[in-house]
Design an enzyme around this catalytic site. Structure first.
Site, PDB file in Angstrom:
ATOM      1  N   GLU A 103       0.812  -1.229   0.000  1.00 27.66           N
ATOM      2  CA  GLU A 103       0.000   0.000   0.000  1.00 27.66           C
ATOM      3  C   GLU A 103       0.844   1.277   0.000  1.00 27.66           C
ATOM      4  O   GLU A 103       0.397   2.322  -0.479  1.00 27.66           O
ATOM      5  CB  GLU A 103      -0.916   0.018   1.233  1.00 27.66           C
ATOM      6  CG  GLU A 103      -1.965  -1.075   1.251  1.00 27.66           C
ATOM      7  CD  GLU A 103      -2.911  -0.979   0.069  1.00 27.66           C
ATOM      8  OE1 GLU A 103      -3.404   0.123  -0.189  1.00 27.66           O
ATOM      9  OE2 GLU A 103      -3.130  -2.006  -0.585  1.00 27.66           O
ATOM     10  N   GLY A 104       2.041   1.205   0.581  1.00 23.64           N
ATOM     11  CA  GLY A 104       2.944   2.366   0.562  1.00 23.64           C
ATOM     12  C   GLY A 104       3.309   2.727  -0.864  1.00 23.64           C
ATOM     13  O   GLY A 104       3.189   3.892  -1.292  1.00 23.64           O
ATOM     14  N   HIS A 105       3.738   1.724  -1.624  1.00 21.45           N
ATOM     15  CA  HIS A 105       4.055   1.966  -3.037  1.00 21.45           C
ATOM     16  C   HIS A 105       2.807   2.440  -3.791  1.00 21.45           C
ATOM     17  O   HIS A 105       2.869   3.322  -4.633  1.00 21.45           O
ATOM     18  CB  HIS A 105       4.557   0.680  -3.703  1.00 21.45           C
ATOM     19  CG  HIS A 105       5.801   0.097  -3.096  1.00 21.45           C
ATOM     20  ND1 HIS A 105       5.783  -1.054  -2.348  1.00 21.45           N
ATOM     21  CD2 HIS A 105       7.092   0.500  -3.127  1.00 21.45           C
ATOM     22  CE1 HIS A 105       7.022  -1.345  -1.957  1.00 21.45           C
ATOM     23  NE2 HIS A 105       7.833  -0.418  -2.404  1.00 21.45           N
TER      24      HIS A 105
ATOM     25  N   GLN B  64      23.127  -0.746  -4.073  1.00 22.71           N
ATOM     26  CA  GLN B  64      22.806  -0.090  -2.804  1.00 22.71           C
ATOM     27  C   GLN B  64      22.797  -1.047  -1.612  1.00 22.71           C
ATOM     28  O   GLN B  64      22.482  -0.646  -0.497  1.00 22.71           O
ATOM     29  CB  GLN B  64      21.486   0.670  -2.909  1.00 22.71           C
ATOM     30  CG  GLN B  64      20.243  -0.194  -3.011  1.00 22.71           C
ATOM     31  CD  GLN B  64      19.018   0.635  -3.362  1.00 22.71           C
ATOM     32  OE1 GLN B  64      18.952   1.245  -4.421  1.00 22.71           O
ATOM     33  NE2 GLN B  64      18.043   0.668  -2.467  1.00 22.71           N
TER      34      GLN B  64
ATOM     35  N   ILE C 187       2.694   5.268   4.805  1.00 18.41           N
ATOM     36  CA  ILE C 187       1.491   4.447   4.947  1.00 18.41           C
ATOM     37  C   ILE C 187       1.789   3.346   5.972  1.00 18.41           C
ATOM     38  O   ILE C 187       2.828   2.688   5.899  1.00 18.41           O
ATOM     39  CB  ILE C 187       1.077   3.825   3.593  1.00 18.41           C
ATOM     40  CG1 ILE C 187       0.895   4.919   2.536  1.00 18.41           C
ATOM     41  CG2 ILE C 187      -0.176   2.967   3.744  1.00 18.41           C
ATOM     42  CD1 ILE C 187      -0.207   5.929   2.820  1.00 18.41           C
TER      43      ILE C 187
HETATM   44  P1  AMP Z   1      11.345   0.432  -1.962  1.00 21.02           P
HETATM   45  O1  AMP Z   1      10.648  -0.506  -2.887  1.00 21.02           O
HETATM   46  O2  AMP Z   1      11.384  -0.032  -0.537  1.00 21.02           O
HETATM   47  O3  AMP Z   1      12.687   0.877  -2.493  1.00 21.02           O
HETATM   48  O4  AMP Z   1      10.462   1.753  -1.922  1.00 21.02           O
HETATM   49  C1  AMP Z   1      10.109   2.428  -3.082  1.00 21.02           C
HETATM   50  C2  AMP Z   1       9.450   3.739  -2.714  1.00 21.02           C
HETATM   51  O5  AMP Z   1       8.286   3.482  -1.925  1.00 21.02           O
HETATM   52  C3  AMP Z   1      10.356   4.636  -1.866  1.00 21.02           C
HETATM   53  O6  AMP Z   1      10.197   5.989  -2.275  1.00 21.02           O
HETATM   54  C4  AMP Z   1       9.827   4.418  -0.472  1.00 21.02           C
HETATM   55  O7  AMP Z   1      10.041   5.510   0.400  1.00 21.02           O
HETATM   56  C5  AMP Z   1       8.345   4.243  -0.737  1.00 21.02           C
HETATM   57  N1  AMP Z   1       7.711   3.537   0.380  1.00 21.02           N
HETATM   58  C6  AMP Z   1       8.068   2.343   0.916  1.00 21.02           C
HETATM   59  N2  AMP Z   1       7.295   2.043   1.979  1.00 21.02           N
HETATM   60  C7  AMP Z   1       6.443   3.088   2.136  1.00 21.02           C
HETATM   61  C8  AMP Z   1       5.406   3.393   3.072  1.00 21.02           C
HETATM   62  N3  AMP Z   1       5.093   2.578   4.069  1.00 21.02           N
HETATM   63  N4  AMP Z   1       4.740   4.557   2.930  1.00 21.02           N
HETATM   64  C9  AMP Z   1       5.054   5.431   1.923  1.00 21.02           C
HETATM   65  N5  AMP Z   1       6.016   5.196   1.014  1.00 21.02           N
HETATM   66  C10 AMP Z   1       6.701   4.043   1.110  1.00 21.02           C
END
Ligand code: AMP
Length: 281
Positions: free
Chosen positions: A35-37, A61, A176
C-alpha cells in the site's frame, strides 16, 4: 500496461508520449509492492498523463552482508497491483542492463549521506543516487514520487536533483502504516509472528517523542532519550540509531526548530527496520 526490460524499449515509449506533449510521472521501487508503493503510484496517476514504475532490486545499494539475495520478489503480483492503479509502463531491468560490463561511473555526495542510515550502510546512498539518476535519464519524468518512509533518501534525491540540474520535480508522500501503526515495508515479510508484534515498538516510541515535542520540548537530547528508553522496553529490539536532524541537510541538531526529522533504525531480531516523523516548520 507494458512491461519493458531494456533501456531502449523504455526510451521508445517515452519518446512517443513526449511527442504528443504528455507528462510523465515516475515511481522507482524495488518491487514486492504494498500500500505504501500504491500511494505513490496513485499520486503519480492523479498528476500525470502517463505513469512509469520501475521494479529493480538494485545490487549497488546493498552492502556485502545485507539482504540482496533474500529480498522478496513477485513480479506477477506487482504487475497486477500496478495494472489496478492504471500504471502505463513497468520497467523491470536485469542488473546487467543497468550496469553493463565496464561500468565505473557513480553519483556521490559530500553532505546528507554521512548521518543516520549512511553510518551503518556506508555505500548505500551512492548506490541509490547512481540508480536514481540513471532511471531519471532513462525515463525523463516530469514528476517523481518518493515516500517519507525513507526520509533520508527523499532528502538526498531532492538535493541531487537540485545540485545536478535534473529537470524532474520530486514529490514526498506520507508514510502508509498498518492499522496497528507499523510502517508498511517489503522487509516486514522477514518478521516472525513474535517479531511482528515486537516491531510495534518503532511507531510506539516515535509517538512518545512526538508527544513530547507537541508538549513543547525542544531539546533533541531529551526527545532522543525518551524514544531510546521506550525502545529498550522491548527485549527483541536493538537500536541502530535514534537521531534528530535538520531534514534538509541531514545534520544533527540540538534544538528542535525548522524542518526537523526524527528518525530511528531498529533491529528486530535480524531484520533492520526504519521509521520516522518529520516536523515541518
Ligand atoms: P522500496 O521498494 O522499498 O525501495 O520503496 C520504493 C518507494 O516506496 C520509496 O520511495 C519508499 O520511500 C516508498 N515507500 C516504501 N514504503 C512506504 C510506506 N510505508 N509509505 C510510503 N512510502 C513508502
Amino acid at each position: 500496461m507494458k512491461i519493458c526490460y531494456t533501456v531502449d524499449d523504455v526510451r521508445k515509449e517515452v519518446k512517443e508520449w513526449k511527442k504528443q506533449g504528455l507528462t510523465v510521472g515516475f515511481v522507482p521501487t524495488m518491487g514486492y509492492l504494498h500500500e505504501g508503493h500504491r500511494s505513490l503510484m496513485e499520486a503519480a496517476r492523479k498528476e500525470n498523463d502517463k505513469v512509469v514504475v520501475s521494479i529493480f532490486v538494485n545490487p549497488m545499494q546493498f552492502g556485502p552482508t545485507e539482504d540482496l539475495e533474500s529480498y522478496p520478489r513477485d513480479l506477477d503480483k506487482d504487475s497486477k497491483l500496478c495494472e489496478g492503479v492504471g500504471v502505463d509502463l513497468i520497467f523491470h531491468p536485469e542488473p546487467e542492463e543497468m550496469y553493463p560490463e565496464g561500468f565505473c561511473s557513480y553519483v556521490d555526495m559530500n553532505g546528507l549521506t554521512t548521518e543516520l542510515c549512511g553510518k551503518s550502510r556506508p555505500i548505500h546512498f551512492r548506490g541509490v543516487q547512481t540508480v536514481v539518476l540513471k532511471l531519471f535519464n532513462i525515463v525523463t519524468p516530469d514528476n517523481a514520487y518518493f515516500g517519507q518512509k525513507d526520509a533520508q533518501q527523499l532528502a538526498v534525491v531532492t538535493r541531487m536533483v537540485k545540485d545536478l540540474s535534473v529537470d524532474t520535480k520530486i514529490h514526498g508522500c506520507p508514510i502508509i502504516r498498518e492499522e496497528d501503526g507499523l510502517a508498511k515495508s517489503s522487509r516486514n515479510t522477514y518478521l516472525s509472528e513474535k517479531e511482528r508484534q515486537a516491531a510495534l515498538i518503532l511507531s510506539q516510541s516515535l509517538q512518545v517523542g512526538k508527544a513530547l515535542i507537541e508538549q513543547g520540548e525542544t531539546d533533541a537530547t531529551v526527545v532522543k532519550k525518551a524514544i531510546s528508553d521506550k525502545i529498550a522496553t522491548e527485549p527483541l529490539a536493538r537500536i541502530d540509531y535514534v537521531d534528530v536532524v535538520d531534514f534538509d541537510t541531514i545534520t544533527p541538531i540540538e534544538q528542535i526548530k525548522g524542518n526537523t526529522l526524527v528518525a530511528i533504525a531498529v533491529y528486530i531480531g535480524k531484520t533492520r527496520l526504519i521509521d520516522n516523523f518529520i516536523i515541518f516548520s
